[in-house]
Write an enzyme that holds these catalytic residues in place. Structure first.
Site, PDB file in Angstrom:
ATOM      1  N   CYS A   3       0.833  -1.197   0.000  1.00  0.00           N
ATOM      2  CA  CYS A   3       0.000   0.000   0.000  1.00  0.00           C
ATOM      3  C   CYS A   3       0.873   1.254   0.000  1.00  0.00           C
ATOM      4  O   CYS A   3       1.541   1.544  -0.985  1.00  0.00           O
ATOM      5  CB  CYS A   3      -0.967  -0.036   1.185  1.00  0.00           C
ATOM      6  SG  CYS A   3      -2.212   1.284   1.174  1.00  0.00           S
ATOM      7  N   ASP A  53     -10.495  -3.030  -5.646  1.00  0.00           N
ATOM      8  CA  ASP A  53      -9.552  -2.078  -5.074  1.00  0.00           C
ATOM      9  C   ASP A  53      -9.765  -0.710  -5.704  1.00  0.00           C
ATOM     10  O   ASP A  53      -9.425  -0.489  -6.861  1.00  0.00           O
ATOM     11  CB  ASP A  53      -8.117  -2.562  -5.324  1.00  0.00           C
ATOM     12  CG  ASP A  53      -7.078  -1.754  -4.568  1.00  0.00           C
ATOM     13  OD1 ASP A  53      -7.402  -0.668  -4.062  1.00  0.00           O
ATOM     14  OD2 ASP A  53      -5.922  -2.219  -4.483  1.00  0.00           O
ATOM     15  N   HIS A  95      -8.319  -4.540  -1.372  1.00  0.00           N
ATOM     16  CA  HIS A  95      -7.092  -3.848  -1.010  1.00  0.00           C
ATOM     17  C   HIS A  95      -6.655  -4.238   0.399  1.00  0.00           C
ATOM     18  O   HIS A  95      -7.467  -4.324   1.309  1.00  0.00           O
ATOM     19  CB  HIS A  95      -7.332  -2.331  -1.068  1.00  0.00           C
ATOM     20  CG  HIS A  95      -6.115  -1.516  -0.819  1.00  0.00           C
ATOM     21  ND1 HIS A  95      -5.258  -1.129  -1.815  1.00  0.00           N
ATOM     22  CD2 HIS A  95      -5.598  -1.014   0.327  1.00  0.00           C
ATOM     23  CE1 HIS A  95      -4.271  -0.417  -1.303  1.00  0.00           C
ATOM     24  NE2 HIS A  95      -4.454  -0.337  -0.002  1.00  0.00           N
TER      25      HIS A  95
END
Length: 246
Positions: free
Chosen positions: A136, A182, A214
């Site tokens: 991320c 996502d 995600h």
């Protein structure tokens, strides 16, 4: 952007069971989790673990330990100087202003931490080959440090905040794993990223895993078979990529 900024989905997920095997030390003034190789493999190779917005987390330590079990000396610096998002509840209760938080953690503060970590590995530990894994938030910095070849290979899971310019400028191999669901790295961004990577002439890989969201590569629900498979597949992808490119 090749991927969008962090959002609420960055705060979703599950804490995993297990006891971290490494230890906290300092690189300069940066708190860093160290976890060493379990055998003599890859003695000249290391991995830098670049975290999500939770900073040095329990799940992150367990993942770093897994990379060490594959023979890679692994270091996990605190990219956020302790200013991590403590929990999803802090965000949802309004204790964390993500716009303000993000403004405090840009390349001007994060890049020097990673550069110091690289310098330590090359000059103090005498590591020859350095890879980086970024989850991320950390994915942006994998791309940034591939731009001028300061690391030798990169891997990112569900990245955020990577600009088109950063991705287009990579000079070493990059592997990406993406979630089907996502909003930060959606289908159009995956397609855009593929087009950019083709033009770099670097070795690259983009894998897409269905049925996950995600954050799945770090904070999956391990009680759900599909989520467990996806997280394990993402980890195997990273390890195989480094076996191939380092």
């Amino acid at each position: 952007m090749a991927s969008n900024p962090p959002g609420p989905c960055c705060l979703m997920g599950f804490k995993h069971e297990g006891t971290p095997k490494g230890e906290m030390k300092k690189i300069g003034n940066i708190s860093t989790y160290f976890t060493d190789r379990s055998d003599a493999k890859n003695t000249d190779k290391a991995i830098i673990y670049l975290s999500d917005i939770f900073g040095i987390s329990h799940n992150g330590k367990l993942l770093a330990d897994k990379f060490a079990e594959q023979g890679y000396f692994t270091v996990y610096p605190d990219l956020l100087h302790g200013d991590h998002v403590a929990s999803p509840e802090d965000y949802h209760s309004g204790k964390v202003d993500m716009v303000d938080w993000t403004s405090r953690h840009g390349p001007e503060t994060v890049d020097p931490i990673i550069q110091s970590t690289i310098d330590y590995l090359r000059n103090t530990v005498c590591i020859q080959k350095i890879a980086a894994v970024g989850y991320c938030f950390g994915g942006k910095y994998v791309a940034r440090f591939l731009m001028d070849g300061k690391i030798d290979s990169g891997y990112t899971a569900h990245p955020s905040f990577i600009t088109e310019e950063e991705l287009a400028a990579i000079q070493k191999p990059l592997s990406i794993v993406a979630a089907e669901d996502d909003t930060i790295f959606p289908r159009e961004k995956r397609i855009e990223s593929e087009s950019i990577l083709v033009k770099t002439k670097q070795r690259f890989q983009i894998n897409l895993i269905s049925g996950v969201q995600h954050g799945f590569a770090v904070r999956a629900d391990l009680s759900a078979p599909g989520s467990r498979f996806a997280m394990e597949a993402a980890f195997v992808q990273a390890v195989m990529w480094f076996h191939y490119t380092l």
